[in-house]
Motif scaffolding. Sequence first.
Motif, PDB file in Angstrom:
ATOM      1  N   HIS A   3      27.131  16.218 -54.668  1.00 19.48           N
ATOM      2  CA  HIS A   3      28.502  15.920 -54.258  1.00 19.48           C
ATOM      3  C   HIS A   3      29.235  15.062 -55.286  1.00 19.48           C
ATOM      4  N   SER A   4      28.734  15.040 -56.524  1.00 21.98           N
ATOM      5  CA  SER A   4      29.360  14.306 -57.629  1.00 21.98           C
ATOM      6  C   SER A   4      29.544  12.820 -57.307  1.00 21.98           C
ATOM      7  N   ALA A   5      28.493  12.216 -56.810  1.00 22.65           N
ATOM      8  CA  ALA A   5      28.553  10.792 -56.459  1.00 22.65           C
ATOM      9  C   ALA A   5      28.824   9.934 -57.690  1.00 22.65           C
ATOM     10  N   ALA A   6      29.669   8.947 -57.536  1.00 20.80           N
ATOM     11  CA  ALA A   6      29.956   8.004 -58.618  1.00 20.80           C
ATOM     12  C   ALA A   6      28.938   6.873 -58.622  1.00 20.80           C
ATOM     13  N   SER A   7      28.365   6.578 -57.452  1.00 19.61           N
ATOM     14  CA  SER A   7      27.349   5.535 -57.316  1.00 19.61           C
ATOM     15  C   SER A   7      26.645   5.739 -55.970  1.00 19.61           C
ATOM     16  N   GLY A  40      23.214   8.724 -64.715  1.00 18.67           N
ATOM     17  CA  GLY A  40      24.567   8.163 -64.799  1.00 18.67           C
ATOM     18  C   GLY A  40      25.182   7.898 -63.439  1.00 18.67           C
ATOM     19  N   ILE A  41      24.326   7.701 -62.429  1.00 20.12           N
ATOM     20  CA  ILE A  41      24.790   7.394 -61.065  1.00 20.12           C
ATOM     21  C   ILE A  41      24.171   6.055 -60.685  1.00 20.12           C
TER      22      ILE A  41
END
Length: 63
Positions: A3-7, A40-41
């Motif tokens: 789900h393209s998590a940013a963090s 990169g999360i």
Amino acid sequence: MKHSAASVMCFHNHPSGDASPSHQDITVTKRLKKAGDLLGIPLIDHIIIGHNSFTSLKQEGYF
């Protein structure tokens, strides 16, 4: 990633009511941190919820 998590923040409870981290909690947290760094999360925190208390593994210095 799906789900393209940013963090990411992780939460779980200890039914015993004791919010102290176990050895397994610390190990999993370090693995999550390492995996997040690789992808990169970033892992924002891992919170353990007990009876009327909680423990932040980040605040306690585990990562």
